[in-house]
Design a protein around this motif. Structure first.
Motif, short mmCIF file in Angstrom:
data_model
loop_
_atom_site.label_atom_id
_atom_site.label_comp_id
_atom_site.label_asym_id
_atom_site.label_seq_id
_atom_site.Cartn_x
_atom_site.Cartn_y
_atom_site.Cartn_z
N MET A 1 5.81 118.77 82.40
CA MET A 1 6.14 119.67 81.31
C MET A 1 7.40 120.50 81.60
N PRO A 2 7.57 121.06 82.80
CA PRO A 2 8.79 121.82 83.07
C PRO A 2 10.04 120.97 82.91
N GLU A 3 9.96 119.68 83.25
CA GLU A 3 11.10 118.77 83.08
C GLU A 3 11.53 118.72 81.62
N GLN A 4 10.56 118.69 80.72
CA GLN A 4 10.83 118.65 79.29
C GLN A 4 11.51 119.94 78.83
N ASN A 5 11.07 121.07 79.33
CA ASN A 5 11.59 122.36 78.89
C ASN A 5 13.03 122.60 79.32
N LYS A 6 13.49 121.99 80.39
CA LYS A 6 14.87 122.25 80.82
C LYS A 6 15.87 121.59 79.88
N ASP A 7 15.43 120.63 79.09
CA ASP A 7 16.30 120.01 78.09
C ASP A 7 16.31 120.79 76.78
N ARG A 8 15.42 121.76 76.67
CA ARG A 8 15.30 122.58 75.46
C ARG A 8 15.91 123.95 75.71
N LEU A 9 16.38 124.56 74.64
CA LEU A 9 17.03 125.86 74.77
C LEU A 9 16.61 126.74 73.59
N HIS A 10 16.28 127.97 73.87
CA HIS A 10 15.94 128.95 72.83
C HIS A 10 17.21 129.75 72.51
N ILE A 11 17.63 129.71 71.25
CA ILE A 11 18.83 130.47 70.85
C ILE A 11 18.54 131.25 69.58
N ARG A 12 19.39 132.22 69.33
CA ARG A 12 19.35 132.99 68.07
C ARG A 12 20.60 132.64 67.31
N LEU A 13 20.41 132.22 66.08
CA LEU A 13 21.55 131.90 65.21
C LEU A 13 21.70 132.98 64.17
N HIS A 14 22.91 133.40 63.95
CA HIS A 14 23.20 134.34 62.86
C HIS A 14 23.65 133.51 61.66
N VAL A 15 22.83 133.51 60.62
CA VAL A 15 23.13 132.76 59.41
C VAL A 15 23.15 133.76 58.25
N TYR A 16 24.35 133.96 57.70
CA TYR A 16 24.62 134.94 56.67
C TYR A 16 24.14 136.30 57.13
N ASP A 17 23.03 136.80 56.61
CA ASP A 17 22.57 138.13 57.00
C ASP A 17 21.23 138.08 57.73
N GLU A 18 20.92 136.92 58.32
CA GLU A 18 19.65 136.74 59.02
C GLU A 18 19.90 136.26 60.45
N GLU A 19 18.99 136.63 61.33
CA GLU A 19 18.95 136.09 62.69
C GLU A 19 17.78 135.11 62.72
N ILE A 20 18.04 133.90 63.18
CA ILE A 20 17.02 132.86 63.21
C ILE A 20 16.82 132.41 64.65
N ASP A 21 15.58 132.47 65.12
CA ASP A 21 15.24 131.96 66.45
C ASP A 21 14.92 130.49 66.32
N VAL A 22 15.56 129.67 67.15
CA VAL A 22 15.28 128.23 67.14
C VAL A 22 15.22 127.72 68.57
N VAL A 23 14.43 126.68 68.76
CA VAL A 23 14.38 125.97 70.03
C VAL A 23 14.99 124.60 69.76
N ILE A 24 16.02 124.28 70.53
CA ILE A 24 16.82 123.09 70.25
C ILE A 24 16.99 122.25 71.51
N ASN A 25 17.47 121.04 71.33
CA ASN A 25 17.91 120.26 72.48
C ASN A 25 19.19 120.90 73.01
N ARG A 26 19.26 121.07 74.29
CA ARG A 26 20.38 121.77 74.93
C ARG A 26 21.73 121.18 74.51
N GLU A 27 21.82 119.85 74.41
CA GLU A 27 23.10 119.22 74.09
C GLU A 27 23.52 119.45 72.64
N ASP A 28 22.62 119.97 71.80
CA ASP A 28 22.94 120.20 70.39
C ASP A 28 23.37 121.64 70.09
N GLU A 29 23.43 122.48 71.10
CA GLU A 29 23.71 123.90 70.85
C GLU A 29 25.00 124.11 70.06
#
Length: 102
Positions: free
Chosen positions: A1-29
């Motif tokens: 499971m930890p191996e899987q999580n290192k490929d994922r990344l938690h980021i906050r995106l600012h979209v217009y007037d909102e902050e959106i929390d997303v978990v994405i594939n690291r290479e797609d940031e």
């Protein structure tokens, strides 16, 4: 499971007037950040033109249609199916011609 999580990344995106929390594939940031900027820029353009005359919901829909149209135009430029068909036909004709000579 930890191996899987290192490929994922938690980021906050600012979209217009909102902050959106997303978990994405690291290479797609970078793509996510560019997408958020595109949405924000297009929404701001429509909001500037229509704020007070159109609802926020309609402005959001206009933004989605605008971006979807950009995507569809770009997608149609990258459609290789017609070329693949021609190449397959030409290859078959060349193989037939070469086969008859030998």
């Amino acid at each position: 499971m930890p191996e899987q999580n290192k490929d994922r990344l938690h980021i906050r995106l600012h979209v217009y007037d909102e902050e959106i929390d997303v978990v994405i594939n690291r290479e797609d940031e970078e793509f996510y950040r560019l997408a958020a900027k595109l949405i924000t820029d297009r929404y701001n353009a429509y909001a500037k033109a229509y704020k007070g005359r159109k609802s926020d919901h309609l402005i959001a829909l206009m933004t989605l249609v605008d971006i979807a149209l950009m995507y569809q135009k770009e997608h149609s430029h990258n459609d290789t199916m017609p070329y693949d068909d021609v190449l397959a036909r030409l290859t078959a004709e060349m193989e037939d011609a070469l086969g008859e000579e030998h």
